[in-house]
Design an enzyme around this catalytic site. Structure first.
Site, mmCIF file in Angstrom:
data_model
loop_
_atom_site.group_PDB
_atom_site.id
_atom_site.type_symbol
_atom_site.label_atom_id
_atom_site.label_comp_id
_atom_site.label_asym_id
_atom_site.label_seq_id
_atom_site.Cartn_x
_atom_site.Cartn_y
_atom_site.Cartn_z
ATOM 1 N N HIS A 183 -104.266 -66.335 49.425
ATOM 2 C CA HIS A 183 -105.227 -67.380 49.078
ATOM 3 C C HIS A 183 -104.593 -68.274 48.000
ATOM 4 O O HIS A 183 -104.815 -68.095 46.811
ATOM 5 C CB HIS A 183 -106.519 -66.736 48.563
ATOM 6 N N ASP A 234 -105.397 -58.757 54.904
ATOM 7 C CA ASP A 234 -104.440 -59.848 54.688
ATOM 8 C C ASP A 234 -105.007 -61.123 55.299
ATOM 9 O O ASP A 234 -104.608 -61.562 56.365
ATOM 10 C CB ASP A 234 -103.091 -59.480 55.308
ATOM 11 N N GLU A 252 -105.833 -63.284 46.632
ATOM 12 C CA GLU A 252 -105.498 -64.360 45.699
ATOM 13 C C GLU A 252 -104.590 -63.857 44.583
ATOM 14 O O GLU A 252 -104.900 -62.878 43.912
ATOM 15 C CB GLU A 252 -106.766 -64.949 45.088
#
Length: 182
Positions: free
Chosen positions: A98, A149, A158
């Protein structure tokens, strides 16, 4: 030591051995705790005694280093899924993190300007990130060692400076003090 002498606010993931505090970016707690454990172990070893007592329990600097090393090893792939949570490290690591810069194509592959709103088409793609953010540590697995994932799962995928910074401290400790006896 791990089961009986660790604070109630941190849980122990007995299956894989990872400390577990919360579901969102759990590795922020693991990396920070590991760095603090190593800092306190160094303090204990430097100032004699090398033992801290709490009631009938005793913890040595060596115990703290061993626990921190287990956490670092888990993050780098010594875990039930054999996945490294450091992007670009090892054979298996997160490929859909992310991170906007990682999910956008490079200017060499996509020469046209990408406006802010146009970037979402790349973010929502199921393709792996075209740019590998080598060295970034993501939020990590849940309390059952599961990891999705998926760049939409920001809680796990993230990366953040508050995860990476204390990890660098832990790696610096082990670089200066190679683990030979623990």
């Amino acid at each position: 030591i791990y089961e009986t002498n660790f604070p109630e606010t941190m849980k122990w993931n007995f299956e894989g051995g990872l400390l577990y505090k919360g579901s969102e970016s759990n590795l922020q707690y693991v990396t920070s705790t590991s760095f603090l454990l190593l800092t306190y172990a160094k303090y204990l070893n430097t100032n004699g005694g090398n033992v801290v007592r709490c009631g009938t329990s005793a913890v040595t600097g060596e115990n703290l280093v061993t626990l921190a090393k287990a956490q670092v090893d888990y993050i780098l792939g010594n875990n039930p899924t054999k996945m490294s949570y450091m992007v670009g490290f090892g054979e298996r690591y997160p490929k859909h993190i992310h991170h906007r810069g990682s999910s956008l194509p490079s200017i060499h592959a996509h020469t046209q300007h990408i406006s802010c709103n146009d970037g979402f088409q790349f973010f929502h793609s199921s393709s792996p990130n075209p740019n590998i953010l080598v060295g970034a540590i993501v939020g990590g697995p849940d309390n059952n060692d599961n990891f999705s994932d998926d760049r939409h799962n920001y809680q796990q995928s993230e990366p953040a400076t508050y995860i990476n910074a204390p990890f660098v401290g832990a790696l610096a400790y082990f670089s200066a003090n190679p683990p030979t006896t623990y």
